[in-house]
Design a protein around this motif. Structure first.
Motif, mmCIF file in Angstrom:
data_model
loop_
_atom_site.group_PDB
_atom_site.id
_atom_site.type_symbol
_atom_site.label_atom_id
_atom_site.label_comp_id
_atom_site.label_asym_id
_atom_site.label_seq_id
_atom_site.Cartn_x
_atom_site.Cartn_y
_atom_site.Cartn_z
ATOM 1 N N GLU A 50 6.309 -3.898 -9.320
ATOM 2 C CA GLU A 50 6.319 -2.738 -10.206
ATOM 3 C C GLU A 50 6.021 -1.461 -9.426
ATOM 4 N N ALA A 51 5.105 -1.569 -8.482
ATOM 5 C CA ALA A 51 4.775 -0.404 -7.658
ATOM 6 C C ALA A 51 5.984 0.046 -6.846
ATOM 7 N N LEU A 52 6.722 -0.904 -6.297
ATOM 8 C CA LEU A 52 7.924 -0.556 -5.534
ATOM 9 C C LEU A 52 8.979 0.093 -6.426
ATOM 10 N N LYS A 53 9.121 -0.409 -7.643
ATOM 11 C CA LYS A 53 10.083 0.176 -8.581
ATOM 12 C C LYS A 53 9.709 1.611 -8.943
ATOM 13 N N LYS A 54 8.405 1.913 -8.913
ATOM 14 C CA LYS A 54 7.937 3.248 -9.265
ATOM 15 C C LYS A 54 7.851 4.178 -8.053
ATOM 16 N N GLY A 55 8.378 3.724 -6.924
ATOM 17 C CA GLY A 55 8.491 4.618 -5.777
ATOM 18 C C GLY A 55 7.548 4.366 -4.618
ATOM 19 N N GLY A 109 -0.457 9.303 -7.920
ATOM 20 C CA GLY A 109 -0.810 9.219 -9.337
ATOM 21 C C GLY A 109 -0.130 8.115 -10.112
ATOM 22 N N VAL A 110 1.179 7.987 -9.973
ATOM 23 C CA VAL A 110 1.911 7.010 -10.769
ATOM 24 C C VAL A 110 1.511 5.580 -10.400
ATOM 25 N N ILE A 111 1.251 5.327 -9.114
ATOM 26 C CA ILE A 111 0.842 3.988 -8.683
ATOM 27 C C ILE A 111 -0.607 3.725 -9.083
ATOM 28 N N LEU A 112 -1.436 4.751 -8.971
ATOM 29 C CA LEU A 112 -2.830 4.611 -9.385
ATOM 30 C C LEU A 112 -2.907 4.286 -10.872
ATOM 31 N N ASP A 113 -2.115 4.956 -11.687
ATOM 32 C CA ASP A 113 -2.076 4.671 -13.124
ATOM 33 C C ASP A 113 -1.636 3.232 -13.382
ATOM 34 N N GLY A 146 -3.594 -9.115 4.524
ATOM 35 C CA GLY A 146 -4.220 -10.285 5.126
ATOM 36 C C GLY A 146 -3.740 -11.548 4.452
ATOM 37 N N ASN A 147 -4.682 -12.412 4.119
ATOM 38 C CA ASN A 147 -4.371 -13.618 3.350
ATOM 39 C C ASN A 147 -4.756 -13.437 1.889
ATOM 40 N N GLY A 148 -4.932 -12.165 1.476
ATOM 41 C CA GLY A 148 -5.292 -11.860 0.105
ATOM 42 C C GLY A 148 -6.772 -12.081 -0.144
ATOM 43 N N PRO A 149 -7.155 -11.840 -1.391
ATOM 44 C CA PRO A 149 -6.306 -11.499 -2.542
ATOM 45 C C PRO A 149 -6.079 -9.995 -2.757
ATOM 46 N N SER A 150 -6.620 -9.140 -1.870
ATOM 47 C CA SER A 150 -6.445 -7.704 -2.088
ATOM 48 C C SER A 150 -4.971 -7.314 -2.033
ATOM 49 N N MET A 151 -4.608 -6.377 -2.911
ATOM 50 C CA MET A 151 -3.240 -5.872 -2.969
ATOM 51 C C MET A 151 -3.243 -4.394 -2.584
ATOM 52 N N PHE A 152 -2.135 -3.931 -2.007
ATOM 53 C CA PHE A 152 -2.037 -2.536 -1.592
ATOM 54 C C PHE A 152 -0.681 -1.965 -1.969
ATOM 55 N N ALA A 153 -0.609 -0.647 -2.011
ATOM 56 C CA ALA A 153 0.658 0.063 -2.119
ATOM 57 C C ALA A 153 0.549 1.330 -1.282
ATOM 58 N N VAL A 154 1.623 1.693 -0.608
ATOM 59 C CA VAL A 154 1.665 2.880 0.249
ATOM 60 C C VAL A 154 2.508 3.952 -0.431
ATOM 61 N N THR A 155 2.004 5.186 -0.446
ATOM 62 C CA THR A 155 2.761 6.310 -1.004
ATOM 63 C C THR A 155 2.652 7.511 -0.066
ATOM 64 N N LYS A 156 3.516 8.490 -0.274
ATOM 65 C CA LYS A 156 3.318 9.780 0.368
ATOM 66 C C LYS A 156 2.097 10.459 -0.253
ATOM 67 N N ILE A 157 1.379 11.243 0.531
ATOM 68 C CA ILE A 157 0.258 12.011 -0.013
ATOM 69 C C ILE A 157 0.784 12.922 -1.125
#
Length: 270
Positions: free
Chosen positions: A213-218, A241-245, A226-237
């Motif tokens: 979903e994060a990728l679909k939103k840009g 906002g949209v990914i944080l929401d 790593g081996n999880g379970p933490s998840m991440f998403a990278v955005t331009k500075i």
């Protein structure tokens, strides 16, 4: 001494080639001399202290760890603690250990204490030096250290206490794929992070709905660190906002972090 958490660029388990990016989530380690050599709750800490007592004849010490990183989260907590502790001991007792040797020692002692499958030299190097590491963990070789991409933010869901088991036999079947991702990472860190984060999630059986979903939103990249379970998403500075929401709607507590640049002072002491 401080070291940093990290987000995976290339998981080292399948091919021994690993890459990690330091982020501004910190571990701070302090030591003080003690009359008694008390046992620390962490086997890794005990292994490090024992190594220095046996090889450098340091006195008994107490170790104080203040960490912003949840354990067993995929955000490099063990590597940050070990590299910070080794660096602190070397500095306090003025030992003849060069900065380049700190993450290598971290990897060797992490293997010895059985907190890592590969020694996680990639994680320790980024934790200690900042930037993006490129390593061949099988030979304890730091291939390169680079500045991270500019003008990006990383939104992290810092989940701890990993419950998914690590199946090394299954992961090693994907060695060619992860070698390819490592080669890509040398010139395109963000795409490598995306491919690695999704591939690890699929192989280890994590739910990647949120990452997709994060990728679909840009998002520029998203997946498991790593081996999880933490998840991440990278955005331009400025585009966080949209990914944080999106992440906040999952009743979790995401954090927005930035990459940490290389520490030139430490790198000069090779």
């Amino acid at each position: 001494m401080q070291a940093y958490a990290g987000v995976s660029v290339v998981n080292a388990l399948p091919s021994w080639y690993g890459s990690s990016m330091a982020i501004n989530v910190k571990v701070d380690v302090k030591i003080r001399e003690s009359k008694e050599c008390a046992t620390h709750p962490s086997q890794l800490v005990n292994e490090i202290v024992l190594y220095f007592r046996e090889n450098y004849n340091i006195p008994c010490i107490e170790v104080e760890i203040n960490s912003e990183i949840p354990p067993k989260s995929g955000l490099k907590s063990s590597s940050a603690v070990s590299s910070a502790l080794i660096g602190e001991i070397a500095e306090k007792f003025q030992l003849p250990i060069k900065a380049w040797d700190v993450p290598v020692l971290s990897a060797i002692l992490s293997l010895k204490s059985r907190v890592s499958y590969t020694g996680a030299l990639d994680d320790a190097s980024a934790s200690y030096f900042g930037g993006v590491s490129y390593t061949y963990n099988k030979e304890f070789k730091i291939i390169d250290m680079k500045e991270p991409p500019s003008e990006i933010s990383i939104i992290v869901i810092p989940r701890g206490k990993r419950s998914v088991s690590v199946d090394m036999t299954r992961l090693r079947k994907f060695e060619p794929l992860f070698k390819e991702i490592f080669t890509l990472a040398r010139h395109d860190v963000i795409t490598a992070m995306k491919l690695n984060g999704l591939a690890v999630g699929i192989i280890m059986g994590y739910d990647l709905t949120l990452a997709n979903e994060a990728l679909k939103k840009g998002a520029l990249a998203a997946g498991i660190s790593g081996n999880g379970p933490s998840m991440f998403a990278v955005t331009k500075i400025g585009n966080e906002g949209v990914i944080l929401d999106l992440f906040e709607k999952q009743a979790e507590k995401p954090i927005v972090v930035q990459p940490v640049g290389l520490c030139e002072q430490r790198l000069r002491n090779r």
